[in-house]
Design an enzyme around this catalytic site. Sequence first.
Site, PDB file in Angstrom:
ATOM      1  N   GLU A 152       0.799  -1.234   0.000  1.00 39.80           N
ATOM      2  CA  GLU A 152       0.000   0.000   0.000  1.00 39.80           C
ATOM      3  C   GLU A 152       0.830   1.282   0.000  1.00 39.80           C
ATOM      4  O   GLU A 152       0.589   2.192   0.795  1.00 39.80           O
ATOM      5  CB  GLU A 152      -0.964  -0.019   1.191  1.00 39.80           C
ATOM      6  N   GLU A 173      -6.256 -10.913  -1.222  1.00 40.34           N
ATOM      7  CA  GLU A 173      -7.100 -10.684  -0.045  1.00 40.34           C
ATOM      8  C   GLU A 173      -8.564 -10.595  -0.449  1.00 40.34           C
ATOM      9  O   GLU A 173      -9.240  -9.598  -0.180  1.00 40.34           O
ATOM     10  CB  GLU A 173      -6.670  -9.393   0.672  1.00 40.34           C
TER      11      GLU A 173
END
Length: 440
Positions: free
Chosen positions: A243, A354
Amino acid sequence: MLPKNLKGKMKRGAALLLAGVMVCSFTGCGDKEEKGDTPSLTQGAEPTDDADVTPEATLEPEATPSPEATPTPTEPPKQVRTDFYISAVDEELPSMYEYWEDYFSIGIAITRSELINDLKGDLIIQQFNSMTCGNEMKPDALLDREATKAGGTETCPVLSFKSCDSMLQFCVDNNIKMRGHTLVWHSQTPDWFFMEEYSNKPDAVFASREVMLERMENYIRLVMEYVNTTYPGVVYAWDVVNEAILPGDGGEDNMRMSDSLWYQTVGPDFVEKAFEYARKYADPQQKLFYNDFNTYEPAKRLAILKLVEKLKEQGTIDGIGMQSHIGMSSPTLMDYEDTIRQFGQTGLEIQITELDVNLDSNTEADFMKEGTRYKRLFFTFKNLVDTGAANITNVTIWGLTDENSWLNKDGKRYPLLFNQLLETKPAFWGILMDDGIPLY
């Protein structure tokens, strides 16, 4: 089929299951949607002992039927599943990882507390051949400040692996591979790690860029050396950086800046340095990934593509991780598929790291729609692999049962494949492309 050690264990009563249900909330990498930290067998009749037998000499030749009288062979009617709630405790289930073994591995993100429950552990062994630690390999779980203050140096912290040892050993014992998640991340990395003398005081001062680069390298080295020495061959992929892209946050090349102490102490090249160090210490068989959420957003997708192309030129990256915390209707599958195609054009591996589907209703109708959502996703993955548009090598479900989903922090959610009683939901059968789950 069930593993040999599974069938007996899975026949235990529901009482044992309920006693083992964990109440610990599952914490994922994101905080918004996708917010990031996103055959039948037919038996023939057997002859009976008292069946009449006519002597061969008395048999009359059978009349040959005319072509008009010969019935046209027909296939038996297909049995379409109508019961989607099957107890994994009491019934044998088809294995997802065996179903998809010719395409990609099927992973599960799980917490250490959930593995204490034998029934959940047995279900994981049956259904998954890849595992991700939900929290137990993140920096805040491994960094030991007291030990660092006592025995570390200004550039080399001390780590503890007690949070993830049992999970790595579970993988060793059950022939499951692990994705290492995650090495360098702005979140779930304690602030003191970025401060001079590892200070946790309010007036602490940032360590210099040079010190932080040494700390980063030593941290990555220590993690990889420990895992690869103690559990050789288990970790097959690492999320090296997580991220780092956030368009509009002010960082160079749309990088995250405001809440990233890595960016603030090292600068925008911290991602490149992390991959450089990871490549230096990784096992040659291990793949290195950049992982992020909301990858289908145009500005973010473009920034990720620019970043990974640079890393690819440097020879330090193998793949892109798409978190894929998605909703029932957003993103559209067209946008989602287009992103996979664009990432696939880089020649890098693609992993869906995910995956969950944010559903806030538990009605039968909505569970069926959720099953369709999962089925269409996996149909898309299959088509992309079949056509060579993307090299998808893993799909990981972010959580085992609804009650332990990280999404529950925003209210009760039902995003996963199993309910609290370890019963399958339509989503499970959607992944198996069951005819009972509509594709549209």
